[in-house]
Design an enzyme around this catalytic site. Structure first.
Site, PDB file in Angstrom:
ATOM      1  N   HIS A 367       0.821  -1.219   0.000  1.00 37.45           N
ATOM      2  CA  HIS A 367       0.000   0.000   0.000  1.00 37.45           C
ATOM      3  C   HIS A 367       0.846   1.256   0.000  1.00 37.45           C
ATOM      4  CE1 HIS A 367      -3.192  -2.700   2.065  1.00 37.45           C
ATOM      5  NE2 HIS A 367      -2.802  -3.134   0.880  1.00 37.45           N
ATOM      6  N   ARG A 510     -14.699   2.133 -10.603  1.00 38.32           N
ATOM      7  CA  ARG A 510     -14.752   0.670 -10.568  1.00 38.32           C
ATOM      8  C   ARG A 510     -15.136   0.269  -9.147  1.00 38.32           C
ATOM      9  NH1 ARG A 510      -9.386  -2.566 -11.790  1.00 38.32           N
ATOM     10  NH2 ARG A 510      -8.799  -1.859  -9.712  1.00 38.32           N
ATOM     11  N   ASP A 633      -4.538  -7.842 -15.808  1.00 37.96           N
ATOM     12  CA  ASP A 633      -5.053  -9.156 -15.450  1.00 37.96           C
ATOM     13  C   ASP A 633      -5.293 -10.018 -16.684  1.00 37.96           C
ATOM     14  OD1 ASP A 633      -5.157  -9.489 -12.626  1.00 37.96           O
ATOM     15  OD2 ASP A 633      -6.587  -7.847 -12.565  1.00 37.96           O
ATOM     16  N   CYS A 680      -7.450   0.265 -19.837  1.00 39.61           N
ATOM     17  CA  CYS A 680      -6.950   1.004 -18.676  1.00 39.61           C
ATOM     18  C   CYS A 680      -5.810   0.278 -17.956  1.00 39.61           C
ATOM     19  CB  CYS A 680      -8.085   1.305 -17.707  1.00 39.61           C
ATOM     20  SG  CYS A 680      -8.841  -0.166 -17.017  1.00 39.61           S
TER      21      CYS A 680
HETATM   22  C1  PEP Z   1      -5.952  -4.430 -14.911  1.00 40.85           C
HETATM   23  O1  PEP Z   1      -6.064  -5.561 -14.461  1.00 40.85           O
HETATM   24  O2  PEP Z   1      -5.429  -4.179 -16.012  1.00 40.85           O
HETATM   25  C2  PEP Z   1      -6.449  -3.268 -14.157  1.00 40.85           C
HETATM   26  C3  PEP Z   1      -6.491  -2.072 -14.686  1.00 40.85           C
HETATM   27  O3  PEP Z   1      -6.834  -3.482 -12.876  1.00 40.85           O
HETATM   28  P1  PEP Z   1      -5.802  -3.619 -11.660  1.00 40.85           P
HETATM   29  O4  PEP Z   1      -4.444  -3.279 -12.180  1.00 40.85           O
HETATM   30  O5  PEP Z   1      -6.286  -2.671 -10.613  1.00 40.85           O
HETATM   31  O6  PEP Z   1      -5.943  -5.050 -11.285  1.00 40.85           O
HETATM   32 MG    MG Z   2      -7.294  -5.947 -12.721  1.00 38.14          MG
END
Ligand code: PEP
Ligand code: MG
Length: 755
Positions: A367, A510, A633, A680
């Site tokens: 964090h 989100r 992800d 994103c």
């Molecule tokens: C992703 O998985 O690309 C994403 C934007 O979400 P996070 O990085 O918060 O898992």
């Molecule tokens: Mg993600």
């Protein structure tokens, strides 16, 4: 054998006198070795100093051939002296020559000495040199003598650390203590900063090492230990351990140490040799630290931190310093060095003076790293023993582009880095100049560039960058930086602040993406074999609908009279989306029934992070208002590589045909259904990757605020028609037959695009 030792107190008194004499460093050292030899009835006393080239140089001797001084240089592992240095442990031998590590240097004339006692010269657990006494006769030095020599070594440690001996050294062969140190840790946050060390938990400074009266010191130590134990008991009983940021099991471990008779005995023994109580605590701490630093047992190394904290508490008790120095005393250009730190503690520092962060622990997903990135300061983690090596006020450089740390850097390194900082600042100024230009390619195709955010400290970036909106607001950040679950009122206030800051620009919130690696300390979690594939994100949200409901309610209330976009993380199947959308619809009904003003418009979409969604695109696109691709992800699941595991995370290329084909399939399907789609994940934040995404059809990207300028600069210079012509056949080529990254880089270079 009976000790032939003179009174350690007398020795320390005489040492104090010698330290105060206005003589040269060499003379002082020469006097010290004579004093020790006489006091310990030893024929030889020698001081070896560890140099920056990791060798040990003889700096002074009584008894060995004096011509060997500054001539004899041992490698750090050579002979008995090397063994003492590398093990950071005393060596007491009655027959030195029969020891397998014995090595003979003819220039010193030491073959006639049989017994050997060597102690490491330690400071904060680091070896600065070795102090040795030798005798002709076979003799085992008694415990008292070992203690006395260790005490003397402490005084020498201060002398070496003060830098006084540097004047005696040849260039390139300076003492390692207080000299430049380079280490490489792991990158937590990008950027470069030059500044001065601020220890998050400052070391206690001891000014008086040598006791005036041993009995007084013994009583001081005793009283401080009793007070320390009482304090620990009270803290454990009061049950407010969470409030002070400490967990109960840590305190339990402290109490175990505090009750340990061995620990107390060692400190009392050190006092008996003539040290002040605080010097005795430091010595025992330094010895234990040296031992534990060499341990490979992670449990033991973890306990080292407990012991450090306990020692600090005890020293503060003795010196009457209850608290760390105030934050107002923070220097300009402060680079905070800490063992570990919570996110709230970092936010406590004065933002105007804080330039960088170095942690002995902490990974990129911790964090505090997230907060460092949000603050835009460079941060490096896994910097072994940084707290022990850096002294407050030292010059220091933290390079969050490579993970390098330079403590007390040379002028050349400082100059080189100052130049890099100036270069980066010039680049930033160039990007700022692009702020108000509409973002479109050279051949006129508009590209929507948004930013990712998650905390209030991110909000000024909306205006600074001139972005077209917030494409991903990670609501879990607020939950991750706090000690407790944020109340509805706090969530509401944050969401309102975000919408206020964005004005007419769209914001996509989100819903909570927790679980897996994003654990909340205050929320009960279950141990999972594969947390990335486990009970996380929307799965947790649907199983614990209370949390999701209250968040959705806060979002809808914050958006009353305005537009809002809400999306769900980790949706794997259309039914899941239906269920999640149902939560929003029910909340809208609830708010309407209770007379709340509703948002003007609510768009509901989903992240595309799970490959299964690629095979239900038509069904999904009939349901959603928009899509946002989470490439972090999606990439991790497509290639089955853990995104947080450095060993595998870089194994496959995001710019490879399988990934790009999957991404193209998403954007193509969205176009067919006339639904907006953006991307994103981290990928969009790299200019070359952004180029590829635009060339395969993406017209909206959401990226980290620091990447907005570089990506926009590239887009403004891009001939999209040419890029599309380049990309189309590359994606059709047999996978593995061509490096798409190389082709794109060559294209960018030929086109003069800034990467
Ligand atoms: C992703 O998985 O690309 C994403 C934007 O979400 P996070 O990085 O918060 O898992
Ligand atoms: Mg993600």
């Amino acid at each position: 054998m009976r000790s032939t030792l003179g009174s350690p107190r007398v020795l320390l008194r005489r040492l104090r006198e010698v330290m105060a004499e206005p003589v040269s460093a060499q003379e002082r050292l020469d006097k010290i070795v004579v004093l020790i030899a006489a006091n310990m009835v030893a024929e030889v006393c020698s001081v070896y100093v560890l140099r920056i080239d990791n060798t040990l140089e003889l700096y002074a001797t009584e008894g060995l051939n004096r011509d060997a001084v500054h001539q004899t240089v041992l490698t750090a592992h050579e002979g008995l002296v090397g063994l003492v240095a590398s093990e950071a442990a005393s060596l007491n031998l009655s027959d030195a020559q029969s020891h397998p590590a014995f090595s003979y240097r003819p220039e010193t004339g030491e073959e006639i000495y049989h017994s050997f006692l060597g102690v490491p010269i330690l400071r904060a657990g680091n070896t600065l040199g070795v102090l040795v006494v030798q005798n002709r006769a076979h003799r085992t030095y008694v415990e008292e003598e070992v203690e006395a020599l260790q005490t003397t070594a402490m005084v020498l440690a201060e002398m070496i650390a003060s830098g006084e001996l540097s004047a005696l050294a040849r260039p390139g062969a300076e003492p390692a203590a207080h000299h430049t140190q380079h280490m490489v840790g792991s990158v937590l946050s990008d950027g470069i900063a030059l500044g001065h060390v601020v220890l998050h938990e400052p070391r206690v400074v001891i000014n008086n090492y040598i006791a005036d009266d041993i009995e007084t010191e013994r009583k001081r130590l005793e009283a401080a230990i009793i007070k320390l134990r009482a304090d620990l008991d009270r803290m454990l009983e009061r049950g407010d351990v969470a409030e002070s940021g400490e967990h109960r099991d840590v305190l339990e471990a402290y109490r175990l140490f505090a009750d340990d008779p061995g620990w107390q005995r060692k400190m009392h023994e050190a006092v008996a040799t003539g040290l002040t109580a605080e010097a005795a605590v430091e010595r025992v701490q330094s010895n234990t630290r040296a031992r534990m630093l060499r341990s490979t047992d992670p449990y033991l190394r973890e306990r080292l931190h407990d012991l450090d904290d306990l020692g600090h508490r005890l020293m503060r008790q003795l010196l009457g310093q209850d608290h760390a120095p105030s934050r107002e005393q923070l220097p300009e250009n402060a680079i905070v060095v800490a063992r570990s730190m919570g996110p709230a503690a970092l936010l406590d520092y004065d933002r105007k003076r804080l330039r960088g962060l170095i942690l002995e622990e902490g990974g990129p997903t911790s964090h505090v790293s997230i907060v460092a990135r949000a603050l835009g300061i460079p941060a490096v983690g896994e910097a072994t023993n940084a707290v022990g090596i850096a002294d407050p006020g030292d010059a220091i450089i933290v390079d969050g582009t490579s993970g390098s740390i330079y403590i007390r850097p040379t002028t050349e390194v400082q100059n080189a880095y100052s130049e890099r900082v100036r270069f980066r600042a010039r680049r930033r100024a160039q990007y700022r100049a692009l702020r108000d230009r509409p973002c479109a390619t050279k051949d006129g195709e508009p590209i929507d560039l948004m930013i990712n955010a998650g905390l209030t400290i991110d909000l000024p970036h909306i205006e600074d960058t001139g972005c077209t909106g917030v494409g991903l607001f990670r609501t879990e950040m607020q939950f991750m930086v706090g000690h407790t679950l944020p109340r509805t009122a706090e969530q509401l206030a944050l969401y309102r602040a975000v919408l206020d800051a964005a004005g007419r620009r769209p914001v996509t919130f989100r819903t909570l993406d927790i679980g897996g690696d994003k654990a909340l300390p205050y929320l009960e979690t279950i141990a999972e074999e594969n947390p990335a594939l486990g009970w996380r994100a929307i799965r947790l949200g649907l199983d614990r609908p209370g949390l999701l409901r209250s968040q959705v309610r806060a979002l809808l209330r914050a958006a009353s009279g305005r537009s809002v976009r809400i999306m769900f993380p980790m949706i794997s199947a259309v039914e899941e989306f239906d269920q999640a959308k149902g939560v929003i619809e029910r909340e809208l009904t609830h708010l309407r029934q209770h007379g709340y003003a509703l948002p003007e418009r609510v768009d509901i979409g989903t992240m595309v992070e799970v490959p299964a969604l690629l095979y239900q695109m038509d069904e999904l696109l009939q349901r959603v208002d928009f899509l946002s691709v989470g490439s972090n992800d999606l990439f991790q699941f497509l290639y089955a590589v853990d995104r947080g595991n450095a060993k595998v995370a870089d194994r496959f290329d995001t710019l490879s045909a399988p990934v790009l084909r999957a991404l193209r399939a998403i954007v193509t399907a969205a176009k067919v259904h006339n639904k907006p789609v953006s991307l994103c994940g981290e990928m969009a934040s790299h200019p070359l990757e952004a180029l590829a995404l635009i060339a395969i059809g993406y017209r909206a990207l959401s990226l980290s605020p620091t990447s907005h300028g570089p990506v926009k600069a590239l887009i403004l210079d891009l001939d999209l028609g040419k890029a599309e012509t380049l990309m189309a056949p590359l994606l059709e080529a047999p996978s593995g037959s061509v490096s798409i990254r190389d082709k794109l880089r060559a294209f960018a270079e030929a086109e003069g695009l800034p990467l």
